[in-house]
Design an enzyme around this catalytic site. Sequence first.
Site, PDB file in Angstrom:
ATOM      1  CD  GLU A   1      -2.898   1.016   2.428  1.00  0.00           C
ATOM      2  OE1 GLU A   1      -2.829   0.080   3.231  1.00  0.00           O
ATOM      3  OE2 GLU A   1      -3.847   1.831   2.399  1.00  0.00           O
TER       4      GLU A   1
ATOM      5  CG  ASN B   1      -9.442  -1.664   1.518  1.00  0.00           C
ATOM      6  OD1 ASN B   1      -8.999  -2.788   1.737  1.00  0.00           O
ATOM      7  ND2 ASN B   1      -9.321  -0.671   2.407  1.00  0.00           N
ATOM      8  CD  GLU B   2     -10.327  -2.667   6.199  1.00  0.00           C
ATOM      9  OE1 GLU B   2     -10.392  -1.590   6.814  1.00  0.00           O
ATOM     10  OE2 GLU B   2      -9.598  -3.609   6.549  1.00  0.00           O
TER      11      GLU B   2
ATOM     12  CE1 TYR C   1      -3.209  -6.023   8.868  1.00  0.00           C
ATOM     13  CE2 TYR C   1      -5.494  -5.332   8.705  1.00  0.00           C
ATOM     14  CZ  TYR C   1      -4.220  -5.386   8.175  1.00  0.00           C
ATOM     15  OH  TYR C   1      -3.952  -4.820   6.958  1.00  0.00           O
TER      16      TYR C   1
ATOM     17  CD  GLU D   1      -6.002  -4.687   4.262  1.00  0.00           C
ATOM     18  OE1 GLU D   1      -5.907  -4.288   5.440  1.00  0.00           O
ATOM     19  OE2 GLU D   1      -6.438  -3.977   3.334  1.00  0.00           O
TER      20      GLU D   1
ATOM     21  CD  GLN E   1       0.345  -2.357   3.870  1.00  0.00           C
ATOM     22  OE1 GLN E   1       1.120  -1.732   3.189  1.00  0.00           O
ATOM     23  NE2 GLN E   1      -0.836  -1.858   4.266  1.00  0.00           N
TER      24      GLN E   1
HETATM   25  O1  AHR Z   1      -2.971  -2.441   6.224  1.00  0.00           O
HETATM   26  C1  AHR Z   1      -3.307  -1.220   6.788  1.00  0.00           C
HETATM   27  C2  AHR Z   1      -4.796  -0.903   6.654  1.00  0.00           C
HETATM   28  O2  AHR Z   1      -5.541  -1.823   7.365  1.00  0.00           O
HETATM   29  C3  AHR Z   1      -5.380  -0.959   5.267  1.00  0.00           C
HETATM   30  O3  AHR Z   1      -5.167   0.200   4.547  1.00  0.00           O
HETATM   31  C4  AHR Z   1      -6.839  -1.149   5.535  1.00  0.00           C
HETATM   32  O4  AHR Z   1      -7.500  -1.803   4.506  1.00  0.00           O
HETATM   33  C5  AHR Z   1      -6.842  -1.923   6.832  1.00  0.00           C
HETATM   34  O5  AHR Z   1      -7.740  -1.437   7.734  1.00  0.00           O
END
Ligand code: AHR
Length: 553
Positions: A77, A222-223, A302, A357, A406
């Site tokens: 990103e 995205n989200e 995450y 992600e 990432q």
């Molecule tokens: O990876 C960082 C961020 O986490 C991304 O931009 C977003 O999609 C997620 O919330």
Amino acid sequence: MFFSHRRGSIVGRRFAPTFVVLAHTGSSVIRALLCGLILMAMGATLPFADAQKLEMSVDVSKDGAKIDRNIFGQFAEHLGHGVYEGIWVGPDSKIPNTRGIRRDVVEALKAIHVPNVRWPGGCFADEFHWRNGIGSPRTVTLNPNWGGVMEPNSFGTHEFMDFLDQIGAEAYLSVNVGSGTPREASEWLEYLTTAQPTTLAKERAANGHPAPYRIGFLGIGNESWDCGGNMTPDYYLSQLKIYSRFVRNFNPAQQDKQQMLKIAVGPGGGELRWTEWTEAIMKAYQHHSWSWDMNGLSMHSYTVVRWPPSFKSVGFTEAEYSQILKSTLEMEDLITKHSAIMDKYDPEKKVALVVDEWGAWYDPLPGSNPGFLVQQNSLRDAVLAALNLNIFARHADRVRMANIAQMINVLQAMIITDKEKMVLTPTYYVFKMYLPFQDATLVPVSFDAGTYTHDKITLPRVDAIAAKDKAGKFWLELTNVDPNEPVEIEVTLAGISAKSATGETLTAPKVDAVNTFDAPHTLQPKPISAKVQGDKLVLKLEPKSVTVISVEQ
Ligand code: AHR
């Protein structure tokens, strides 16, 4: 504050004291839990329950699903030094580069056979306007999501495609649904992919690329439930249908075969709002008409324990080690939960669950810009990566793509750079060790996982997956989660007449060991000895280690 990310809490899950993993299917952990409870209730003693010795069995003649190489995908990103400095230094830089892309990074990524790279975000994607990143001069904009810094747009469409070409990966483009338009996205795809001499194709040629590009994957938003526009499922569905219809890939080589796969925004957790989201998208998919389609549903998860992220990425205790690993294992329940909903509407599993992600998200390193999401990468992250990759592999029939967050300098990175310096992280080495599992066929493995306990947290001590690569060679991955005790493993092998075994292991004396610019080789895979004795494979796993073994026959 430019960066403010909020998530719902993640519901924890307690483990039974002993785990017996019976098979390779997605519900293995639940079954492990049930078996442990039943056997305990019967007063039965599980083999080696208290000894540092565990048994496994594998029938190599049995085949599971294919482990899609795309589960080893990356995410880059425009965030902090993920792209600028991490990939792009510009053609005039003193750092050795090819057309502005740093060579050391390219060489390192080639060695892990990156299958696809998701770009340009993330939240950034919903503010990226592709025209700012072509031609000359580039339009300089802002990056309000990530530190509010200036965005030079020097790394745009052609630079990204050149980078992919240099590392040998496929493009996974995330198009701007939040602040863009269907027209903007459809013109981007025409610019990229048409072979006909349209005005946009001529512009592409004038910018240096006459031939159409190949785009493997298209993320539609995205989200969109959060940073991508805070949409309701219904509102997002209306956008999905429009973008899916009009954002076309015209590359002649991608019409019948190797078509671009369209990935819809999916859930970001396990709570009701996420299950409702998955229900809504999958229900619409079940009844979709000829005019729109989707091939994947994205999921973001995450390992963070709580928001905002507060766990240290280095200098942590065993308590934090065990809490983070407990939290990461929730990926299993999350996938199981959303897969079950997908199965209702798509029993043939046409739509992939794309975990685009995932990874550990810690407190930013002191002194760094909090909007740049800079963290260290330790042996704990290597163990965490292996546990997640194994979960994806066990769900290979539905999870056919994933992107760790990432790739460089951001969150759980493969590579950390500082100007001309570069270091490969423990997570990088896990991806390297797992190369044989790319496109391999899963083989069921049954085992008593044992337990590791710290304070009130009990986890399965050992994890494992097995697979046959394309040449038919048999591979076994074994993770010892226990940071203190080694474990002896005895694998009973059926369906193979094993002659010898070789392998590599990744470990270090401390769970928070890291590779640094000054000591870049602290963590590197080292050879491990494994003995074949009749139909048994015997080896010892070091504490907190990730091991990959191949068996010769
Ligand atoms: O990876 C960082 C961020 O986490 C991304 O931009 C977003 O999609 C997620 O919330």
